[in-house]
Scaffold this motif. Sequence first.
Motif, PDB file in Angstrom:
ATOM      1  N   TRP A  45       0.807  -1.210   0.000  1.00 10.75           N
ATOM      2  CA  TRP A  45       0.000   0.000   0.000  1.00 10.75           C
ATOM      3  C   TRP A  45       0.849   1.273   0.000  1.00 10.75           C
ATOM      4  O   TRP A  45       0.537   2.242  -0.672  1.00 10.75           O
ATOM      5  CB  TRP A  45      -0.935   0.010   1.208  1.00 10.75           C
ATOM      6  CG  TRP A  45      -1.625   1.318   1.388  1.00 10.75           C
ATOM      7  CD1 TRP A  45      -1.424   2.217   2.388  1.00 10.75           C
ATOM      8  CD2 TRP A  45      -2.605   1.901   0.532  1.00 10.75           C
ATOM      9  NE1 TRP A  45      -2.226   3.319   2.211  1.00 10.75           N
ATOM     10  CE2 TRP A  45      -2.965   3.142   1.064  1.00 10.75           C
ATOM     11  CE3 TRP A  45      -3.216   1.488  -0.652  1.00 10.75           C
ATOM     12  CZ2 TRP A  45      -3.889   3.974   0.480  1.00 10.75           C
ATOM     13  CZ3 TRP A  45      -4.148   2.323  -1.237  1.00 10.75           C
ATOM     14  CH2 TRP A  45      -4.478   3.541  -0.666  1.00 10.75           C
ATOM     15  N   CYS A  46       1.936   1.282   0.713  1.00  5.20           N
ATOM     16  CA  CYS A  46       2.729   2.509   0.869  1.00  5.20           C
ATOM     17  C   CYS A  46       3.660   2.783  -0.305  1.00  5.20           C
ATOM     18  O   CYS A  46       4.270   3.852  -0.359  1.00  5.20           O
ATOM     19  CB  CYS A  46       3.550   2.440   2.158  1.00  5.20           C
ATOM     20  SG  CYS A  46       4.774   1.120   2.177  1.00  5.20           S
ATOM     21  N   ARG A  47       3.771   1.888  -1.245  1.00  3.12           N
ATOM     22  CA  ARG A  47       4.746   2.080  -2.324  1.00  3.12           C
ATOM     23  C   ARG A  47       4.576   3.381  -3.109  1.00  3.12           C
ATOM     24  O   ARG A  47       5.575   4.042  -3.404  1.00  3.12           O
ATOM     25  CB  ARG A  47       4.744   0.876  -3.257  1.00  3.12           C
ATOM     26  CG  ARG A  47       5.356  -0.328  -2.592  1.00  3.12           C
ATOM     27  CD  ARG A  47       5.401  -1.531  -3.488  1.00  3.12           C
ATOM     28  NE  ARG A  47       5.741  -2.702  -2.692  1.00  3.12           N
ATOM     29  CZ  ARG A  47       5.329  -3.916  -2.961  1.00  3.12           C
ATOM     30  NH1 ARG A  47       4.559  -4.141  -4.016  1.00  3.12           N
ATOM     31  NH2 ARG A  47       5.682  -4.917  -2.185  1.00  3.12           N
ATOM     32  N   PRO A  48       3.344   3.822  -3.433  1.00  2.00           N
ATOM     33  CA  PRO A  48       3.233   5.124  -4.113  1.00  2.00           C
ATOM     34  C   PRO A  48       3.774   6.285  -3.270  1.00  2.00           C
ATOM     35  O   PRO A  48       4.395   7.208  -3.811  1.00  2.00           O
ATOM     36  CB  PRO A  48       1.728   5.272  -4.360  1.00  2.00           C
ATOM     37  CG  PRO A  48       1.209   3.868  -4.405  1.00  2.00           C
ATOM     38  CD  PRO A  48       2.053   3.123  -3.403  1.00  2.00           C
ATOM     39  N   VAL A  49       3.554   6.239  -1.977  1.00  2.00           N
ATOM     40  CA  VAL A  49       4.080   7.293  -1.104  1.00  2.00           C
ATOM     41  C   VAL A  49       5.608   7.204  -1.058  1.00  2.00           C
ATOM     42  O   VAL A  49       6.297   8.224  -1.105  1.00  2.00           O
ATOM     43  CB  VAL A  49       3.468   7.206   0.309  1.00  2.00           C
ATOM     44  CG1 VAL A  49       4.104   8.222   1.240  1.00  2.00           C
ATOM     45  CG2 VAL A  49       1.969   7.400   0.248  1.00  2.00           C
ATOM     46  N   LEU A  50       6.131   5.998  -0.987  1.00  2.00           N
ATOM     47  CA  LEU A  50       7.584   5.827  -0.993  1.00  2.00           C
ATOM     48  C   LEU A  50       8.187   6.342  -2.296  1.00  2.00           C
ATOM     49  O   LEU A  50       9.264   6.946  -2.292  1.00  2.00           O
ATOM     50  CB  LEU A  50       7.954   4.355  -0.777  1.00  2.00           C
ATOM     51  CG  LEU A  50       7.575   3.759   0.572  1.00  2.00           C
ATOM     52  CD1 LEU A  50       7.901   2.275   0.610  1.00  2.00           C
ATOM     53  CD2 LEU A  50       8.260   4.493   1.713  1.00  2.00           C
ATOM     54  N   GLU A  51       7.502   6.110  -3.413  1.00  2.00           N
ATOM     55  CA  GLU A  51       7.990   6.614  -4.697  1.00  2.00           C
ATOM     56  C   GLU A  51       8.027   8.137  -4.709  1.00  2.00           C
ATOM     57  O   GLU A  51       8.993   8.734  -5.182  1.00  2.00           O
ATOM     58  CB  GLU A  51       7.121   6.084  -5.839  1.00  2.00           C
ATOM     59  CG  GLU A  51       7.315   4.608  -6.091  1.00  2.00           C
ATOM     60  CD  GLU A  51       6.312   4.022  -7.079  1.00  2.00           C
ATOM     61  OE1 GLU A  51       5.519   4.782  -7.682  1.00  2.00           O
ATOM     62  OE2 GLU A  51       6.320   2.791  -7.243  1.00  2.00           O
ATOM     63  N   ARG A  52       6.977   8.766  -4.177  1.00  2.00           N
ATOM     64  CA  ARG A  52       6.949  10.236  -4.098  1.00  2.00           C
ATOM     65  C   ARG A  52       8.057  10.748  -3.189  1.00  2.00           C
ATOM     66  O   ARG A  52       8.720  11.740  -3.497  1.00  2.00           O
ATOM     67  CB  ARG A  52       5.594  10.716  -3.590  1.00  2.00           C
ATOM     68  CG  ARG A  52       4.509  10.647  -4.629  1.00  2.00           C
ATOM     69  CD  ARG A  52       3.153  11.094  -4.124  1.00  2.00           C
ATOM     70  NE  ARG A  52       3.185  12.349  -3.417  1.00  2.00           N
ATOM     71  CZ  ARG A  52       2.317  12.675  -2.459  1.00  2.00           C
ATOM     72  NH1 ARG A  52       1.370  11.840  -2.107  1.00  2.00           N
ATOM     73  NH2 ARG A  52       2.396  13.842  -1.855  1.00  2.00           N
TER      74      ARG A  52
END
Length: 96
Positions: A45-52
Amino acid sequence: MKSDDEVCLCFHVTFRKLINFMRRTPIQRPSQLSECFGAGTGCGWCRPVLERLAASDAKTLPDSETIDSWVEKNFAESIEIYAASRTTYRQQQNDR
């Protein structure tokens, strides 16, 4: 969100931990953030936030005095909404 809110809810990794990790370790790709207490290696779930976060210029990362305002500015979603959205995401993953 605040600096001590968890980004990776599976492994309880906060923005503060991730930002401090990025200050010490040059990040060339988002997957390197998994070296910070396993962030992003659980449900995903957190991967998009980690990418940002990984796309942030290391020179513009906040210091300890300005970290809360930086997180609020760049990640405006409330932790309650973030956690609720993750619950929906995990249910969808389990229904597959």
